[in-house]
Scaffold this active site. Structure first.
Site, short mmCIF file in Angstrom:
data_model
loop_
_atom_site.label_atom_id
_atom_site.label_comp_id
_atom_site.label_asym_id
_atom_site.label_seq_id
_atom_site.Cartn_x
_atom_site.Cartn_y
_atom_site.Cartn_z
CD GLU A 37 -2.45 -1.59 2.53
OE1 GLU A 37 -2.28 -0.88 3.54
OE2 GLU A 37 -2.98 -2.71 2.59
CD GLU A 68 -3.48 -4.92 4.97
OE1 GLU A 68 -4.68 -5.20 4.82
OE2 GLU A 68 -3.08 -3.75 5.16
CD GLN A 90 0.20 2.48 4.91
OE1 GLN A 90 -0.86 2.71 5.46
NE2 GLN A 90 0.41 2.77 3.64
CG PHE A 91 2.12 0.82 10.85
CD1 PHE A 91 3.00 1.35 11.80
CD2 PHE A 91 1.51 1.69 9.96
CE1 PHE A 91 3.24 2.71 11.85
CE2 PHE A 91 1.75 3.06 10.02
CZ PHE A 91 2.62 3.57 10.97
CG ASP A 93 0.74 -2.97 14.48
OD1 ASP A 93 0.49 -2.99 15.68
OD2 ASP A 93 1.79 -2.44 14.03
CG PHE A 94 -2.13 -2.91 9.20
CD1 PHE A 94 -3.16 -2.84 10.13
CD2 PHE A 94 -1.40 -1.76 8.95
CE1 PHE A 94 -3.48 -1.65 10.76
CE2 PHE A 94 -1.70 -0.57 9.58
CZ PHE A 94 -2.74 -0.50 10.49
CG HIS A 135 -0.37 2.24 14.18
ND1 HIS A 135 -1.69 2.30 14.52
CD2 HIS A 135 -0.33 2.47 12.84
CE1 HIS A 135 -2.41 2.57 13.44
NE2 HIS A 135 -1.61 2.67 12.41
C1 LIG Z 1 -6.03 -3.38 7.41
C2 LIG Z 1 -5.31 -2.10 7.36
N1 LIG Z 1 -4.33 -1.90 6.46
C3 LIG Z 1 -3.65 -0.74 6.42
C4 LIG Z 1 -3.94 0.27 7.28
C5 LIG Z 1 -3.14 1.57 7.22
N2 LIG Z 1 -4.00 2.70 6.83
C6 LIG Z 1 -4.56 3.51 7.75
S1 LIG Z 1 -5.59 4.63 7.08
C7 LIG Z 1 -5.25 4.10 5.50
C8 LIG Z 1 -5.93 4.73 4.34
C9 LIG Z 1 -7.41 4.75 4.52
O1 LIG Z 1 -8.06 5.21 3.39
P1 LIG Z 1 -9.64 5.26 3.32
O2 LIG Z 1 -10.22 3.98 3.80
O3 LIG Z 1 -10.03 5.70 1.96
O4 LIG Z 1 -10.03 6.36 4.40
P2 LIG Z 1 -9.64 7.91 4.42
O5 LIG Z 1 -8.36 8.02 5.17
O6 LIG Z 1 -9.55 8.39 3.03
O7 LIG Z 1 -10.75 8.56 5.16
C10 LIG Z 1 -4.35 3.02 5.54
C11 LIG Z 1 -3.85 2.30 4.35
C12 LIG Z 1 -4.95 0.04 8.23
N3 LIG Z 1 -5.28 0.96 9.15
N4 LIG Z 1 -5.62 -1.14 8.25
#
Ligand SMILES: Cc1ncc(C[n+]2csc(CCOP(=O)(O)OP(=O)(O)O)c2C)c(N)n1
Lengths: 335, 354
Positions: A37, A68, A90-91, A93-94, A135
């Site tokens: 990601e 993931e 990305q972390f 944790d995921f 995280h």
């Molecule tokens: C399962 C998972 N993978 C990766 C992340 C890392 N992460 C946190 S926010 C984000 C982007 C989120 O985008 P979106 O769902 O479109 O929400 P927005 O921030 O645009 O409101 C990511 C990849 C996560 N929190 N959970």
């Protein structure tokens, strides 16, 4: 920095060294590609792959949806077909969202006669940065009981580069843990050799020689162990050996037993929670294979058995503190 | 759909909000207060972060406040929400006080999560608020369970799971929405399509041109709203709630909006085409649009709005000051509440060789 990490030697941080290692492998071997990601255009949440897309293109720097299971699964499939994917969480944790793919698909493929999976699964791990319960994960214990996954975690810039290269060239799946607290730590800046090198997976490193007691550890805790060793030498005249495991699976049994036989007193130190942590496995190995060499019980110093709390005061309590390690060292030496 | 064109023309006439609404003037004024409070709360947290008073990350909803506020306003007190990082407005509508979220941000001992977790990662079940975790998508299956319980207890609740368009790519999203569909649960999944997931533009997230198209595959009702029109968000959500509460099953509601700030404070948005953010700020800001609507429809005068802003400033400053003055957690509090401590003792540090 938007262009290639150069091979000219200068003291750079750990994140820069992993970057260079990955860059060199991608340059040398066209089958290496990155998937995850925000790894391409953005260059990764920690900017580890910044500029890669300009050099290697979108086909080898694949930005994925937030999926993931797809990241891990696709890495497995491509690896079966002779590619060498480097997948990013990305972390770390995921990793839980890709757990099934890792533990059932990647880990068992070779054993089932379905082909080895030469893939790397890397990402930032660890706490101490006030990231809270989602995280800050140290994931090694989740995978220790899954045969078929190698695991490494560097604590120096040299090892970071050498291990990422070794992991990419390895014929089997490797989880590559990068402690995010170490990424840009000035203390870890070092000049690396210009020539190509790897750090063999499965080999520990003596981070400090000593004769009175040993601290066996890895990752960011290596620094705490070294600081404790320094202090114990100064204040108590104790000579403390520090073993940096580097590889968590497979473990370097030889190095572990050697230090036990040398100092006869062992502390195991890790950042993940105590119960069910890798420390249990290490103490079992020592108890089974070097019992007669011990002058004291093997002790474990680790985080408490809770999730990683957010507030600084609480996270500091959660993790093993420097004072706690020093105190444990004193008691161990006096036992 | 968000189009990534930089030379996007301005709308023919400045955007306002839809004119047909069942909301009373009193409610419309209240809606204004929630919308403004959300924006000002974000500004306050960003300031606290800059003053190094906050330890964790700060995520804002600048430019998309109307989606959370407008949709949550269509709910009843008994209904449940599971919001995400851009939905603090929905928390306010559900009765969560700013001071509570400040306590969370500041990691204070009396925060509802006891400072174990960040921001609005906490729960207030009495106010219908199921706190989220970071792992995206996970709250959708959880909300199906909330609704199964409500059905067994005959409580006739509706539940809303908010999710970014990015998180709709997770496995948990699919499993949760599909399960709700099969069980005909009154789950409304609000997909906030704000153009980006971290740095990933919508076109790299899904190949369908609108996320609402997924509703067809699940066999549930799909609805779309203009996410920057707070009244439209409210009205469409009202329809969704009526559908769900009426026993007709789940709904997928896609709201179109735009994330004007980076993913978090550190993100410089270099991946956003030039001019795109400015276009949205200038021509399609939910706050500006609603203010225009309120004045045109003589719901509030500029002076009344200024007064509200002044009140809110005093209120939010006081809330933050109060939260800041609260005691920090004790280190040992980290050891409590992994389990029910009347059965299993706290996980205190253990002294070695003692
Ligand atoms: C399962 C998972 N993978 C990766 C992340 C890392 N992460 C946190 S926010 C984000 C982007 C989120 O985008 P979106 O769902 O479109 O929400 P927005 O921030 O645009 O409101 C990511 C990849 C996560 N929190 N959970």
């Amino acid at each position: 920095m938007s262009t290639a990490p150069k091979s000219e030697t200068k003291a750079v941080t750990m994140v820069e060294d992993i970057r260079q290692g990955l860059w060199e492998e991608m340059t040398a071997d066209e089958s290496v590609f990155v998937i995850g990601e925000d790894v391409g255009t953005y260059g990764g949440a920690f900017k580890l792959t910044e500029g890669f897309i300009d050099q290697f293109g979108v086909e080898r720097m694949i930005d994925t949806p937030i999926s993931e299971a797809a990241i891990v699964g696709a890495a497995c499939g491509a690896a079966l077909m002779g590619m060498r994917p480097v997948a990013e969480f990305q972390f770390f944790d995921f990793v839980s969202c890709g757990f099934d793919m890792l533990t059932n698909y990647a880990a068992k493929s070779r054993y089932r006669g379905c082909g080895g999976i030469p893939a790397v699964f890397r990402g930032p791990c660890g706490g101490g940065v006030r990231g809270g319960p989602f995280h800050s994960l140290n994931a090694e214990a989740f995978f220790l009981n899954t045969a078929g996954l190698k695991m490494v975690e560097p604590s120096t810039a040299y090892d970071a580069k050498g291990l990422i290269k070794a992991a990419i060239r390895d014929p089997d799946p490797v989880l590559f843990f990068e402690h995010k607290k170490l990424y840009r730590l000035p203390r870890l800046r070092e000049e690396l050799p210009e020539e190509d090198y790897i750090v063999e997976i499965g080999k520990a490193r003596t981070a400090r020689e000593g004769k009175d007691l040993s601290i066996i550890t890895f990752g960011a805790m290596v620094l705490n162990a070294l600081d404790a060793a320094e202090e114990l030498e100064k204040s108590d005249g104790l000579s403390v050996e520090v073993i940096d495991l580097r590889s968590l699976a497979p473990l370097d049994k030889e190095a572990i037993l050697e230090t036990v036989k040398k100092t006869n007193r062992v502390m195991i130190l890790h950042e993940a929670s105590l119960t069910g942590g890798i420390g249990g496995e290490l103490s079992a190995i020592i108890a089974e294979e070097a019992f007669e060499w011990l002058d004291a019980p093997v002790i474990r110093v680790a985080s408490i058995n809770t999730p990683v709390p957010f507030a600084p005061q609480m996270e500091d309590y959660y993790q093993p503190s420097l004072g706690e390690i020093i105190e444990a060292g004193r008691k161990l030496a006096a036992y | 759909m968000i189009t990534n064109t930089t030379a996007r023309p301005a709308p023919k006439k400045p955007l306002s909000c839809i004119n047909e609404t069942s909301l009373t003037k009193e409610q419309q004024r209240e809606l204004y207060r929630y919308l403004k409070m959300t924006r000002m709360f974000d500004e306050k947290t960003v300031m606290l972060k800059r003053q190094a008073k906050l330890t964790g990350g700060v995520f804002t909803s600048l430019g998309q406040e109307a989606t959370a506020v407008g949709t949550a306003y269509a709910l009843e007190p008994r209904d449940f929400i599971a919001p995400l990082i851009r939905d603090i407005g929905a928390c306010f509508v559900k009765g969560i006080e700013p001071r509570t979220i400040f306590l969370q941000y500041l990691g204070k001992g009396s925060a509802p999560s006891r400072a174990t977790d960040v921001q609005f990662h906490f729960a207030d079940l009495e106010n219908g608020f199921v706190g989220p975790i970071s792992h995206l998508g996970d709250m959708i299956p959880v909300m199906t369970g909330v609704l199964l319980a409500s059905r067994m207890k005959k409580e006739n609740r509706v539940a809303v799971a908010y999710i970014g368009e990015g998180a709709s790519s997770t496995g948990a999203f699919h499993e949760g929405v599909n399960f709700a569909a099969v069980q005909k649960l009154p789950l409304i999944t609000v997909i906030e399509n704000n153009g980006y997931a971290y740095s990933t533009p919508t076109r790299n997230q899904a190949a369908c041109s609108n996320f609402v198209e997924k509703a067809v595959g699940y066999g549930i009702k799909g609805l779309t709203a203009d996410g920057n029109d707070v009244i439209h968000c409210y009205e469409v959500m009202k329809e969704a709630v009526a559908h769900a509460r009426g026993g007709n099953g789940a709904v997928l509601l896609e709201v179109h909006t735009y994330r004007r700030k980076g993913h978090a404070e550190h993100d410089n948005q270099a991946y956003v085409p030039d001019g795109e953010i400015a276009w949205w700020a200038e021509h399609n800001d939910p706050m500006t649009r609603y203010e225009k609507y309120l004045i045109e429809n003589k719901v509030m005068s500029q002076a009344e709005m200024d007064e509200t802003v002044k009140d809110l400033k005093t209120f939010l400053d006081a809330e933050a000051d109060w939260a800041e003055s609260q005691p920090d957690p004790t280190p040992e509090s980290a050891a409590y509440e992994v389990f029910d401590n009347s059965i299993v003792p706290p996980a205190f540090k253990k002294e070695v060789l003692s």
